[in-house]
Design a protein around this motif. Structure first.
Motif, short mmCIF file in Angstrom:
data_model
loop_
_atom_site.label_atom_id
_atom_site.label_comp_id
_atom_site.label_asym_id
_atom_site.label_seq_id
_atom_site.Cartn_x
_atom_site.Cartn_y
_atom_site.Cartn_z
N GLN A 102 -3.65 11.74 -3.50
CA GLN A 102 -3.82 10.37 -3.99
C GLN A 102 -2.48 9.75 -4.39
OE1 GLN A 102 -5.13 13.10 -5.30
NE2 GLN A 102 -5.25 13.08 -7.54
N LEU A 103 -1.48 10.58 -4.70
CA LEU A 103 -0.16 10.04 -5.02
C LEU A 103 0.65 9.76 -3.77
CD1 LEU A 103 0.97 12.16 -8.12
CD2 LEU A 103 0.09 9.82 -8.09
N ILE A 104 0.41 10.54 -2.71
CA ILE A 104 1.14 10.33 -1.46
C ILE A 104 0.65 9.07 -0.77
CG2 ILE A 104 1.60 11.28 0.83
CD1 ILE A 104 1.37 14.06 -0.37
N GLY A 105 -0.67 8.87 -0.76
CA GLY A 105 -1.22 7.72 -0.06
C GLY A 105 -1.48 8.04 1.41
N SER A 106 -1.84 7.02 2.15
CA SER A 106 -2.20 7.20 3.56
C SER A 106 -1.09 6.69 4.48
CB SER A 106 -3.50 6.45 3.87
OG SER A 106 -3.33 5.06 3.65
N SER A 107 -1.20 7.06 5.75
CA SER A 107 -0.33 6.53 6.81
C SER A 107 1.16 6.73 6.52
CB SER A 107 -0.63 5.04 7.04
OG SER A 107 -1.98 4.83 7.36
N THR A 108 1.52 7.94 6.10
CA THR A 108 2.93 8.22 5.83
C THR A 108 3.77 8.13 7.10
OG1 THR A 108 2.48 10.59 6.02
CG2 THR A 108 2.46 9.65 3.81
N ALA A 109 3.20 8.47 8.24
CA ALA A 109 3.94 8.38 9.50
C ALA A 109 4.36 6.94 9.77
CB ALA A 109 3.10 8.92 10.65
N LEU A 110 3.49 5.99 9.44
CA LEU A 110 3.82 4.58 9.64
C LEU A 110 4.93 4.15 8.68
CD1 LEU A 110 3.29 1.84 10.91
CD2 LEU A 110 1.41 1.49 9.28
N ASN A 121 7.46 -8.76 11.00
CA ASN A 121 6.09 -9.15 11.35
C ASN A 121 5.66 -8.49 12.66
OD1 ASN A 121 3.70 -10.93 10.82
ND2 ASN A 121 4.32 -11.80 12.79
N THR A 122 6.61 -8.29 13.56
CA THR A 122 6.30 -7.68 14.85
C THR A 122 5.96 -6.20 14.72
OG1 THR A 122 7.81 -9.22 15.93
CG2 THR A 122 7.17 -7.29 17.18
N ILE A 123 6.68 -5.49 13.84
CA ILE A 123 6.43 -4.05 13.70
C ILE A 123 5.38 -3.72 12.65
CG2 ILE A 123 8.77 -3.51 14.47
CD1 ILE A 123 9.49 -2.87 11.55
N GLY A 179 0.80 -1.21 0.00
CA GLY A 179 0.00 0.00 0.00
C GLY A 179 0.84 1.27 0.00
N GLY A 180 2.16 1.12 0.07
CA GLY A 180 3.04 2.28 0.04
C GLY A 180 3.16 2.86 -1.36
N THR A 181 3.37 4.17 -1.44
CA THR A 181 3.53 4.85 -2.72
C THR A 181 4.97 5.37 -2.84
OG1 THR A 181 3.01 7.10 -1.98
CG2 THR A 181 1.15 5.63 -2.46
N GLN A 233 -1.43 -2.41 10.06
CA GLN A 233 -2.38 -1.94 9.05
C GLN A 233 -2.43 -0.41 9.13
OE1 GLN A 233 -3.73 -3.65 6.74
NE2 GLN A 233 -3.44 -5.74 7.45
N PRO A 234 -2.66 0.30 8.04
CA PRO A 234 -3.06 -0.21 6.72
C PRO A 234 -1.90 -0.44 5.76
CG PRO A 234 -3.32 2.15 6.76
CD PRO A 234 -2.78 1.78 8.11
N LEU A 235 -0.66 -0.47 6.28
CA LEU A 235 0.50 -0.70 5.42
C LEU A 235 1.29 -1.90 5.94
CD1 LEU A 235 1.88 2.98 5.02
CD2 LEU A 235 0.30 1.76 3.51
N PRO A 236 0.76 -3.11 5.78
CA PRO A 236 1.50 -4.28 6.26
C PRO A 236 2.85 -4.42 5.56
CG PRO A 236 -0.36 -4.93 4.88
CD PRO A 236 -0.51 -3.47 5.14
N LEU A 237 3.80 -4.95 6.30
CA LEU A 237 5.20 -4.98 5.86
C LEU A 237 5.65 -6.41 5.63
CD1 LEU A 237 7.47 -2.79 5.58
CD2 LEU A 237 8.15 -3.37 7.91
N SER A 238 6.50 -6.61 4.62
CA SER A 238 7.09 -7.93 4.35
C SER A 238 8.57 -7.77 4.10
CB SER A 238 6.43 -8.59 3.14
OG SER A 238 5.10 -8.96 3.42
N LEU A 239 9.33 -8.81 4.42
CA LEU A 239 10.78 -8.83 4.16
C LEU A 239 11.19 -10.21 3.71
CD1 LEU A 239 13.69 -7.35 6.21
CD2 LEU A 239 13.68 -9.80 5.72
N ILE A 240 11.97 -10.26 2.63
CA ILE A 240 12.56 -11.51 2.17
C ILE A 240 14.03 -11.27 1.87
CG2 ILE A 240 10.41 -12.46 1.24
CD1 ILE A 240 11.38 -11.64 -1.55
#
Length: 546
Positions: free
Chosen positions: A480-488, A521-523, A460-462, A526-533
């Motif tokens: 709409q280009l910035i998106g939501s939850s920029t602080a997160l 996974n700990t940090i 969900g990040g831009t 929502q609404p910007l779930p995070l993944s790492l591989i």
């Protein structure tokens, strides 16, 4: 696609679908259309909508009989967005608009739009679109999409649905492929999460919040006579008894050194010396000069060379200051340097890490720019105009880098990215429309051969999620280009940069457990779930494409 046949013609349904699944956002994003009627051409079929109907709806919210045929298939939310798009003022004047539209990048965008938006005689709308934009911008407080429609220099605008289908289908393919690959990354990240908590990890809150070091900021002025290049840099110095490792932050195109001040302060609170240069020629001042009419381009191709050289010169100057200036003496470890960059800054970081400009790849990819959906190629392909020589941009002092939303697919390509030997973290926003995640971050991640590599996806990040608003911003970025939850999103950057640079620059292995799917996974929230591989095979990408 399913088209419901009724009293409306098949063409009206086709036109409706084009608007509802993506063409309207494409057109409104570029502020271009025109005239008294909008005509939809599909082979021998033709239908149209009066501009008066759109204007009545935009001004009053009333839908007349001409526009009513669309209401049954377009949702209330889409109609509300249409009304906002038609009437929202655009904060530019005619000089600013014309300056951009006459740049190489502006003309490429106009040519692309001209294939879809045409005159009544089905000729390219290139000149008509440009004229409508400039004429509308010349009217104080009336530069809106609705006024652009009225200024189109013809009685009607023709939408080429054949071309529209090609664009929408290509866009849908890219979206589908990206969604499939993101789903694969999310799945792999979750599979790596341990069933039991990570042992001996650094406390999560300590990495997301400020560290224990006090620090102060010193601004220096750099003058590289050999390049006729003068630029400032903010240096954040922690109060410490021993020399501290250095992190350099490189801002993106049209930004400045304030856009990642939050990250500089955070890293300084953990004991890093943080240096944040401003790149003249690709900063906010360059954008201001373009819009004011005192510059004739978005940026000079030479910036692909000067940006990494800015950082090399900065490190050289800090070396000199550490020997002669009491403010810096005894504070700097200049043999252990990390670099973090966003967008054009991501390119800068990768160049310093050892990736070389790949002119062969650029020659191939830049041959058909008018057909690309990857906007970042418009910037990357400026490098084609550079002298084709081997530039020495690598810096051995740089031990690890973080590239956020980097542009790299063509300027480097697989051949160059595979030469990087130091640790790399790539951070990508899944909703990035400027430097799309799949071609610019995810696929390039598979090309990296360094054993210590990380791909972080902000779902969900831009392209603008991690950038703080600059007080020097020339033109506000649309919400709409910035998106939501920029602080997160910024909190993620802070929480991940600390363990990455502690591990690979400060050489503190106790932080390594925090570079894991467990930690992410700990940090993650929502609404910007995070993944790492840490790995992704090209074969897995190909399977996801199918």
């Amino acid at each position: 696609m399913t088209y419901v046949l009724g009293k409306q013609t098949l063409l009206l349904k086709i036109a409706l679908r084009i608007f509802s699944i993506g063409l309207l956002p494409l057109l409104t994003a570029n502020q271009a259309l025109g005239a008294e009627r909008i005509k939809f051409n599909y082979g021998l079929l033709e239908e149209s909508i009066p501009i008066n109907s759109l204007e009545t709806y935009a001004r009053t919210g009333k839908i007349d009989d001409e526009l009513a045929v669309y209401r049954q298939d377009v949702g209330k939310k889409q109609l509300t967005q249409l009304r906002q798009a038609l009437t929202t003022p655009i904060p530019l004047n005619e000089v600013e608009v014309s300056q951009f539209l006459y740049t190489p990048i502006g003309e490429i965008l106009l040519k692309k739009l001209g294939k879809v938006i045409q005159t009544e005689s089905n000729l390219s709308g290139f000149y008509a679109i440009r004229a409508a934009l400039i004429l509308s911008a010349a009217e104080p407080n009336n530069f809106t999409l609705l006024n652009v429609l009225r200024k189109f220099p013809a009685s009607a605008i023709s939408i080429n649905l054949n071309q529209s289908f090609q664009i929408v289908n290509a866009l849908q393919d890219l979206v589908n492929q990206t969604q499939n690959v993101i789903a694969l990354i999310n799945q792999q990240s979750q599979e790596k999460v341990s069933k039991t908590p990570t042992v001996n990890s650094v406390p999560v809150l300590d990495l997301g919040k400020s560290g224990s070091f006090h620090f102060f900021k010193q601004t220096i002025r750099l003058d590289d006579v050999s390049r006729n290049r003068i630029f400032p840099a903010d240096i954040y110095l922690p109060v410490a008894q021993t020399p501290r490792t250095i992190i350099v932050i490189s801002h993106g195109l049209g930004s400045d050194r304030t856009s990642f001040a939050y990250l500089a302060e955070h890293l300084a609170s953990y004991g890093f010396v943080v240096a944040v240069p401003e790149h003249p020629g690709s900063d906010s001042k360059q954008l201001q000069a373009l819009l004011a009419g005192t510059a004739d381009r978005v940026t000079n191709p030479r910036e692909f060379i000067d940006r990494p050289l800015d950082i090399k010169y900065l490190l050289d100057e800090l070396t000199r200051l550490s020997k002669s200036d009491p403010t810096f003496k005894g504070r700097l470890n200049l043999e252990q340097v990390g670099v973090v960059g966003q967008s054009f800054g991501g390119y800068t970081a990768l160049a310093l890490a050892g990736a070389k400009i790949n002119f062969e790849q650029l020659k191939t990819d830049c041959a058909s720019l008018e057909d690309t959906l990857n906007i970042s190629l418009l910037l990357q392909c400026l490098a084609v105009n550079l002298p084709h020589v081997k530039y020495k941009l690598f810096d051995a002092r740089v031990k690890a880098i973080i590239a956020i939303d980097p542009i790299d697919s063509s300027i480097f390509g697989k051949a160059s990215l595979s030469q990087i030997k130091i640790p790399v973290m790539i951070v990508s926003g899944s909703y990035d429309t400027i430097a799309p995640a799949l071609p610019e971050q995810i696929q390039p991640f598979t090309w990296l051969a360094t054993p210590n590599k990380y791909l972080v996806v902000i779902n969900g990040g831009t392209h603008f999620s991690t950038i703080a608003e600059s007080p020097n911003a020339t033109v506000p970025v649309p919400t709409q280009l910035i998106g939501s939850s920029t602080a997160l999103a910024r909190r993620y950057v802070k929480a991940l940069s600390v363990p990455f640079f502690e591990t690979y620059v400060a050489e503190q292995p106790s932080y390594l457990p925090s570079l894991s799917a467990d930690y992410v996974n700990t940090i993650s929230q929502q609404p910007l779930p995070l993944s790492l591989i840490k790995s992704l095979a090209s074969e897995q990408l190909e399977q996801a494409f199918k």
